[in-house]
Motif scaffolding. Structure first.
Motif, mmCIF file in Angstrom:
data_model
loop_
_atom_site.group_PDB
_atom_site.id
_atom_site.type_symbol
_atom_site.label_atom_id
_atom_site.label_comp_id
_atom_site.label_asym_id
_atom_site.label_seq_id
_atom_site.Cartn_x
_atom_site.Cartn_y
_atom_site.Cartn_z
ATOM 1 N N GLY A 175 3.424 6.272 -5.341
ATOM 2 C CA GLY A 175 4.062 7.068 -6.379
ATOM 3 C C GLY A 175 5.272 7.858 -5.918
ATOM 4 N N PHE A 176 5.894 7.444 -4.831
ATOM 5 C CA PHE A 176 7.091 8.137 -4.351
ATOM 6 C C PHE A 176 8.289 7.766 -5.230
ATOM 7 C CE2 PHE A 176 4.245 7.756 -0.721
ATOM 8 C CZ PHE A 176 4.265 9.040 -0.193
ATOM 9 N N ASP A 177 9.281 8.640 -5.209
ATOM 10 C CA ASP A 177 10.476 8.368 -6.004
ATOM 11 C C ASP A 177 11.290 7.227 -5.408
ATOM 12 O OD1 ASP A 177 10.221 10.499 -8.023
ATOM 13 O OD2 ASP A 177 10.430 11.825 -6.299
ATOM 14 N N VAL A 178 11.321 7.147 -4.090
ATOM 15 C CA VAL A 178 11.974 6.039 -3.401
ATOM 16 C C VAL A 178 11.132 5.664 -2.189
ATOM 17 C CG1 VAL A 178 14.037 5.193 -2.209
ATOM 18 C CG2 VAL A 178 14.277 6.843 -4.062
ATOM 19 N N SER A 179 10.928 4.372 -2.004
ATOM 20 C CA SER A 179 10.278 3.865 -0.797
ATOM 21 C C SER A 179 11.336 3.138 0.018
ATOM 22 C CB SER A 179 9.133 2.909 -1.152
ATOM 23 O OG SER A 179 8.158 3.557 -1.935
ATOM 24 N N MET A 180 11.585 3.612 1.227
ATOM 25 C CA MET A 180 12.645 3.021 2.037
ATOM 26 C C MET A 180 12.077 2.389 3.298
ATOM 27 S SD MET A 180 14.448 6.457 3.647
ATOM 28 C CE MET A 180 15.310 5.564 4.937
ATOM 29 N N LEU A 181 12.581 1.216 3.620
ATOM 30 C CA LEU A 181 12.239 0.527 4.855
ATOM 31 C C LEU A 181 13.479 0.524 5.743
ATOM 32 C CD1 LEU A 181 10.413 -1.337 6.638
ATOM 33 C CD2 LEU A 181 11.472 -3.265 5.407
ATOM 34 N N ILE A 182 13.354 1.078 6.936
ATOM 35 C CA ILE A 182 14.459 1.059 7.886
ATOM 36 C C ILE A 182 14.419 -0.263 8.633
ATOM 37 C CG2 ILE A 182 15.483 2.190 9.892
ATOM 38 C CD1 ILE A 182 14.213 4.802 8.971
ATOM 39 N N LEU A 183 15.498 -1.027 8.520
ATOM 40 C CA LEU A 183 15.518 -2.364 9.112
ATOM 41 C C LEU A 183 16.953 -2.754 9.455
ATOM 42 C CD1 LEU A 183 13.865 -4.959 9.785
ATOM 43 C CD2 LEU A 183 14.436 -5.759 7.462
ATOM 44 N N ASP A 184 17.222 -2.911 10.734
ATOM 45 C CA ASP A 184 18.509 -3.425 11.196
ATOM 46 C C ASP A 184 18.313 -4.873 11.634
ATOM 47 O OD1 ASP A 184 20.696 -0.947 12.010
ATOM 48 O OD2 ASP A 184 18.649 -0.413 11.452
ATOM 49 N N ILE A 185 19.144 -5.761 11.097
ATOM 50 C CA ILE A 185 18.973 -7.198 11.311
ATOM 51 C C ILE A 185 20.096 -7.715 12.213
ATOM 52 C CG2 ILE A 185 18.879 -9.445 10.144
ATOM 53 C CD1 ILE A 185 17.863 -7.929 7.667
ATOM 54 N N PRO A 186 19.770 -8.533 13.203
ATOM 55 C CA PRO A 186 20.810 -9.037 14.118
ATOM 56 C C PRO A 186 21.894 -9.814 13.380
ATOM 57 C CG PRO A 186 18.620 -9.514 14.976
ATOM 58 C CD PRO A 186 18.429 -9.019 13.576
ATOM 59 N N GLY A 222 6.522 -2.943 -8.329
ATOM 60 C CA GLY A 222 7.525 -2.393 -9.238
ATOM 61 C C GLY A 222 8.076 -1.060 -8.795
ATOM 62 N N ALA A 223 7.818 -0.673 -7.546
ATOM 63 C CA ALA A 223 8.271 0.624 -7.040
ATOM 64 C C ALA A 223 9.758 0.592 -6.716
ATOM 65 C CB ALA A 223 7.472 1.006 -5.795
ATOM 66 N N ARG A 224 10.401 1.732 -6.857
ATOM 67 C CA ARG A 224 11.820 1.845 -6.493
ATOM 68 C C ARG A 224 11.933 1.738 -4.975
ATOM 69 N NH1 ARG A 224 16.095 4.368 -9.248
ATOM 70 N NH2 ARG A 224 18.031 3.640 -8.293
ATOM 71 N N THR A 225 12.649 0.723 -4.502
ATOM 72 C CA THR A 225 12.615 0.373 -3.086
ATOM 73 C C THR A 225 14.023 0.174 -2.552
ATOM 74 O OG1 THR A 225 10.541 -0.796 -3.536
ATOM 75 C CG2 THR A 225 11.570 -1.188 -1.400
ATOM 76 N N ALA A 226 14.206 0.545 -1.288
ATOM 77 C CA ALA A 226 15.484 0.334 -0.612
ATOM 78 C C ALA A 226 15.221 -0.106 0.818
ATOM 79 C CB ALA A 226 16.315 1.612 -0.611
ATOM 80 N N VAL A 227 16.053 -1.007 1.305
ATOM 81 C CA VAL A 227 16.083 -1.335 2.722
ATOM 82 C C VAL A 227 17.325 -0.667 3.296
ATOM 83 C CG1 VAL A 227 16.502 -3.163 4.408
ATOM 84 C CG2 VAL A 227 14.801 -3.485 2.614
ATOM 85 N N VAL A 228 17.135 0.088 4.379
ATOM 86 C CA VAL A 228 18.238 0.859 4.942
ATOM 87 C C VAL A 228 18.494 0.406 6.373
ATOM 88 C CG1 VAL A 228 19.120 3.156 5.460
ATOM 89 C CG2 VAL A 228 17.575 2.825 3.507
ATOM 90 N N ALA A 229 19.717 -0.062 6.623
ATOM 91 C CA ALA A 229 20.134 -0.356 7.992
ATOM 92 C C ALA A 229 20.743 0.909 8.580
ATOM 93 C CB ALA A 229 21.157 -1.490 8.012
ATOM 94 N N THR A 230 20.244 1.331 9.731
ATOM 95 C CA THR A 230 20.806 2.547 10.330
ATOM 96 C C THR A 230 22.259 2.346 10.698
ATOM 97 O OG1 THR A 230 20.059 1.913 12.545
ATOM 98 C CG2 THR A 230 18.569 3.269 11.239
ATOM 99 N N LEU A 231 22.629 1.126 11.089
ATOM 100 C CA LEU A 231 24.014 0.772 11.384
ATOM 101 C C LEU A 231 24.495 -0.191 10.301
ATOM 102 C CD1 LEU A 231 23.655 0.184 15.238
ATOM 103 C CD2 LEU A 231 24.599 2.193 14.087
ATOM 104 N N PRO A 232 25.556 0.138 9.578
ATOM 105 C CA PRO A 232 25.983 -0.689 8.436
ATOM 106 C C PRO A 232 26.227 -2.148 8.786
ATOM 107 C CG PRO A 232 27.136 1.409 8.434
ATOM 108 C CD PRO A 232 26.369 1.355 9.725
ATOM 109 N N ALA A 281 0.830 -1.199 0.000
ATOM 110 C CA ALA A 281 0.000 0.000 0.000
ATOM 111 C C ALA A 281 0.867 1.253 0.000
ATOM 112 C CB ALA A 281 -0.936 -0.010 1.209
ATOM 113 N N VAL A 282 1.929 1.249 0.802
ATOM 114 C CA VAL A 282 2.831 2.404 0.844
ATOM 115 C C VAL A 282 3.542 2.571 -0.494
ATOM 116 C CG1 VAL A 282 4.921 3.331 1.908
ATOM 117 C CG2 VAL A 282 3.169 2.279 3.341
ATOM 118 N N LEU A 283 4.029 1.461 -1.041
ATOM 119 C CA LEU A 283 4.779 1.536 -2.292
ATOM 120 C C LEU A 283 3.914 1.963 -3.472
ATOM 121 C CD1 LEU A 283 6.957 0.152 -0.588
ATOM 122 C CD2 LEU A 283 7.394 -1.403 -2.504
ATOM 123 N N SER A 284 2.619 1.867 -3.342
ATOM 124 C CA SER A 284 1.724 2.273 -4.428
ATOM 125 C C SER A 284 1.522 3.783 -4.490
ATOM 126 C CB SER A 284 0.358 1.593 -4.261
ATOM 127 O OG SER A 284 -0.353 2.151 -3.147
#
Length: 684
Positions: free
Chosen positions: A369-380, A405-415, A364-367
C-alpha cells in the motif's frame, strides 16, 4: 483545447515559406508522416524538398492551417498580413530582430501583430514546434523522437533547450515540444490552457523565463488543475529583484522569484531547479499522474544502496515507513532468515537471476500500500558486459507491477545504466523507468505535492490584476500606520504622540512600563538609529529617552509595553507591477532578514492559504506549543487577515507595508502589532 490555437497546433494543412530553414522543416514534417496537405512558398525556387513552390501566399490553393515563415524580418510582416487575409489558422515566425533588440525591434514587432489582425502568431524569434502526435514539425533543425499517440508536452521560450529535450535518451515520452520565442502573441498561458484539456497529453512541462501575464497564467493553471493535468515548471531567473531597493523587510523578502513560487504553490505547479529533475518528473507523471502521499518503499540487492536512499530522504518530504505486520510477514516468507525485513529493503542476492522468486518478493513488497514502490537497478551498458541476469530482475519487477497494479518505478542510480530498450519495455508494463536516484526522489516529491494540492478541492480566489495609481511614495509615521491598520481590525498598543517634553506625563497616564519611539515619516528603521527605547518603568527614564529622541524627530510616540509574547512575527504586503499585491508572513523582529523564515502569498488569499503559510514556518512550532508555551493562533490568523483586508481596500495606492513585530501572546490573549510601516502612493 483553446479553439483559437487548434488549427495552428494541430493543422490539417501547412505551408512552408522561405528557403533553407523552410526546406528542412518541410522535409522533417514529411518524414514524420504528416497526413495533410503540404505547400511551399518561395518566388525564387521551383521546389522545396521536392514540393512545388508557389510564388506568393495568394497563390496557395487554400488558406493553410499553419504557416512556417522563415524569411527576413521586414518582409515577414507583409507575409503575415497576407496569411491573415487568406484566413490562415496561424503563423510560426522564425525571424529574429524584433522586441529582443530594443525600441526599433519593438516597433517592428507591433507592426507584425497589427498585420496578423488577431490571427495567432507563435514567435517571433521562434524555433517553432514538433508535434509528434500530429506528425507535424514547423521546425528548422534536426530533432529526435518519433510519433506517439500520447505523452508529455514541453513548452519553452528557448529554441536550443527545446532541441535538447528532443535528443534525450532518458525514455522521455515526448508528445510534443513547442517554442514561443518573444511571446508577442501566443504565450505560455495560452499554450497551457490549450493542452490542459487534451486527453492525449499526460503532463505539461513549462520552461519559463518570464510570464507576460501572470493573471492569465493563473486562469490557465486553474484549468489544468480542474482537468487533472499535472504541470511542472522549470523557472529560470531566481534573483531577488525586489531586494535592490527596499524600504521594508517585506520588499527584500518577497522578491520576484518568491511570487512565482506563490503562484505555482497555489495551483499545484511543481517547480524544478534542474533540467534533469524536470525531465524525470514529467516522465514519472506520465506513468500514472500525481500520487496521494509520499510513502515510498525501496528495494535493492545492496545494503549500500539501501543506506544511500535512506540518507537522501532525510531532508525531503518523502518517507520510508516500516512495513506493517501483515506485509512484513508476506515479504519475509519469500526470503531467507538472513534478510532483515526493513524499508529500504536489502533483499540480498540469494534470489538473484531467479525470476519466479524475485517476482514473489517484489509482489509481496508492492502489496504493502505504498504510494510508490521503487526498485534500484543499474543495468550494464558496456559492450563487453552481458546484462542478461540484470534483465531477469527488470522482468520480475514488471511482472509484479502487472500482478499488483501498484505504482512502481525502476531507478538507476547512474542515468547511463538504464538502457533505452529496457526503459521502453518497463514503460510498456506501466513501470516508470527513472534515471538518477536524486532526480527520482525529486519526482516523487513533486508528484506528491501536486496530489496534495488537488486533494484540497479548493478554488483559490481569482488573481486580481495589478492596480497602480497615485504619484510618489508617501511613507506614514508609525502612529498613522497603526491607526489605519487598527481601523481594519488589527490590535495595537495604547499610545499617544506628543512633544518630547510631554512624554513623562503621557507615560504616567498610560501606565508603566512603556516604550518611547521617535515619531517621523522619514525615519524608517528606528531601532538601527537609536530611536527606540523599551521597557521604561519611571518618568525619569522616559524623560531621558525622549530627550535623545528629540535629536532624531520633533515628536515621540509613547506606548504601553506589550509583555509576555511567545514569539514575534512579521506580516507585510508589497505591490508588484506584474503580480499585484503579495502578502508575506514570517519570523519577525530585528532578525527577520537573517532568519528568512518566511512564506509569500498572492492577494487576495483565502483563510486556508493563510493558515497553511503560517504553519509552513519554523516559528509556527512556537505558536503550536513548545516547552509548555503556546501562542494565540486564532488571533494571529485574524491579525494577518486584517492586514490583508487593509491592503485590498487600498490596492491601487499601497506600495509596501510592514507589521514587524506582531507580538504573539498566549492563547486567548491576542496578537498585537507593536510596530508598523506603510508606504502609500500619493493621491494628488
Amino acid at each position: 483545447m483553446s479553439a483559437r490555437l487548434t488549427r495552428l497546433l494541430w493543422p490539417k494543412s501547412i505551408a512552408f515559406i522561405g528557403g533553407g530553414e523552410a526546406e528542412v522543416a518541410l522535409r522533417k514534417t514529411r518524414d514524420l508522416g504528416f497526413p495533410g496537405a503540404i505547400y511551399a512558398v518561395n518566388p525564387k525556387r521551383e521546389s522545396l524538398a521536392g514540393v512545388r513552390c508557389h510564388a506568393t501566399v495568394a497563390d496557395l490553393p487554400e488558406a493553410p492551417d499553419c504557416a512556417f515563415v522563415s524569411i527576413r524580418r521586414e518582409p515577414t510582416v507583409e507575409v503575415v498580413r497576407e496569411l491573415a487575409r487568406r484566413g490562415a489558422g496561424g503563423a510560426v515566425v522564425f525571424a529574429s530582430g524584433f522586441a529582443e533588440l530594443g525600441p526599433e525591434g519593438r516597433r517592428l514587432q507591433d507592426e507584425l501583430l497589427a498585420a496578423a489582425g488577431g490571427m495567432p502568431v507563435m514567435g517571433p524569434n521562434c524555433y517553432g514546434y514538433v508535434n509528434y502526435i500530429g506528425r507535424v514539425s514547423p521546425w528548422p533543425d534536426e530533432f529526435g523522437g518519433h510519433h506517439r499517440e500520447s505523452g508529455v508536452v514541453i513548452v519553452t521560450q528557448s529554441g536550443n533547450m527545446a532541441v535538447n529535450f528532443t535528443m534525450t535518451r532518458r525514455a522521455l515520452p515526448l508528445a510534443g515540444v513547442f517554442t514561443l520565442g518573444n511571446q508577442a502573441d501566443v504565450d505560455i498561458a495560452q499554450m497551457l490552457e490549450a493542452f490542459a484539456t487534451d486527453e492525449r497529453i499526460t503532463a505539461i512541462g513549462l520552461h519559463i523565463e518570464g510570464l507576460r501575464d501572470p493573471v492569465a497564467f493563473a486562469r490557465a493553471a486553474a484549468v489544468a488543475r480542474d482537468h487533472a493535468k499535472p504541470v511542472v515548471a522549470l523557472k529560470t531567473g531566481r534573483s531577488e529583484q525586489g531586494a535592490k531597493v527596499a524600504m521594508s523587510h517585506t520588499s527584500s523578502l518577497a522578491g520576484a522569484d518568491s511570487l512565482y513560487d506563490a503562484l505555482f504553490d497555489r495551483y499545484g505547479v511543481a517547480r524544478m531547479t534542474s533540467v534533469t529533475a524536470f525531465v524525470e518528473t514529467l516522465k514519472f507523471l506520465h506513468h500514472g499522474g500525481p500520487i496521494d502521499g509520499a510513502r515510498i518503499v525501496s528495494m535493492s540487492c545492496s545494503g549500500g544502496e539501501a543506506a544511500l536512499v535512506a540518507d537522501m530522504a532525510t531532508e525531503r518530504s518523502v518517507t520510508f515507513p516500516p512495513f506493517d505486520a501483515a506485509t512484513g510477514q508476506r515479504v519475509a516468507a519469500t526470503l531467507n532468515e538472513y534478510v532483515s525485513i526493513d524499508n529500504p529493503l536489502d533483499y540480498h542476492t540469494f534470489i538473484w537471476n531467479q525470476r519466479d522468486k524475485l517476482t514473489a518478493t517484489f509482489s509481496a513488497v508492492l502489496s504493502g500500500g505504498f504510494d510508490v514502490s521503487m526498485l534500484i537497478l543499474d543495468i550494464p551498458t558496456a559492450p563487453e558486459m552481458k546484462p542478461d541476469t540484470w534483465l531477469v530482475t527488470a522482468d520480475a519487477i514488471g511482472d509484479a507491477a502487472i500482478a499488483t497494479g501498484a505504482r512502481t518505478a525502476v531507478v538507476a542510480t547512474l542515468p547511463e545504466c538504464l538502457p533505452a530498450d529496457v526503459a521502453a519495455r518497463l514503460s510498456a508494463q506501466g513501470v516508470a523507468p527513472m534515471a538518477g536516484l536524486d532526480d527520482a526522489l525529486t519526482a516523487f516529491e513533486a508528484a506528491a505535492f501536486i496530489g496534495s494540492v488537488w486533494a484540497r478541492h479548493e478554488t483559490p480566489p481569482d488573481m486580481a490584476r495589478p492596480e497602480r495609481q497615485g504619484g510618489n511614495i508617501r511613507p506614514l509615521t508609525e502612529y498613522q500606520a497603526k491607526a489605519l491598520l487598527a481601523a481594519a481590525g488589527l490590535a495595537i498598543p495604547e499610545g499617544v504622540v506628543c512633544a518630547p517634553g510631554d512624554a513623562p506625563d503621557a507615560a504616567r497616564r498610560l501606565g508603566f512600563p512603556v516604550a518611547v519611539k521617535a515619531s517621523s515619516a522619514t525615519l524608517l528603521h528606528k531601532t538601527e538609529a537609536g530611536g527606540v527605547a523599551l521597557n521604561l518603568h519611571t518618568e525619569e527614564a522616559v524623560a531621558k529617552a525622549a530627550a535623545h529622541m528629540a535629536t532624531l524627530a520633533g515628536e515621540v510616540l509613547v506606548e504601553r509595553m506589550v509583555k509576555g509574547a511567545v514569539c514575534e512575527l512579521i506580516v507585510g504586503v508589497k505591490s508588484d507591477p506584474q503580480f499585484g499585491l503579495a502578502l508575506l508572513i514570517g519570523a519577525g523582529g530585528v532578525l527577520t532578514e537573517l532568519l528568512k523564515d518566511a512564506a509569500t502569498l498572492i492577494l487576495p488569499a483565502s483563510r486556508s492559504e493563510i493558515e497553511r503559510a503560517l504553519d509552513s514556518l519554523a516559528v509556527s512550532r512556537l505558536i503550536a506549543g513548545f516547552r509548555g508555551k503556546a501562542g494565540d493562533r486564532a488571533a494571529v490568523i485574524s491579525a494577518i487577515e486584517a492586514v490583508a483586508r487593509f491592503a485590498d481596500a487600498h490596492r491601487a495606492f499601497i506600495e509596501e507595508l510592514d507589521v514587524n513585530p506582531l507580538m504573539v501572546l498566549p492563547p486567548g490573549e491576542g496578537a498585537v502589532a507593536v510596530d508598523a510601516l506603510i508606504g502609500m502612493r500619493s493621491i494628488d
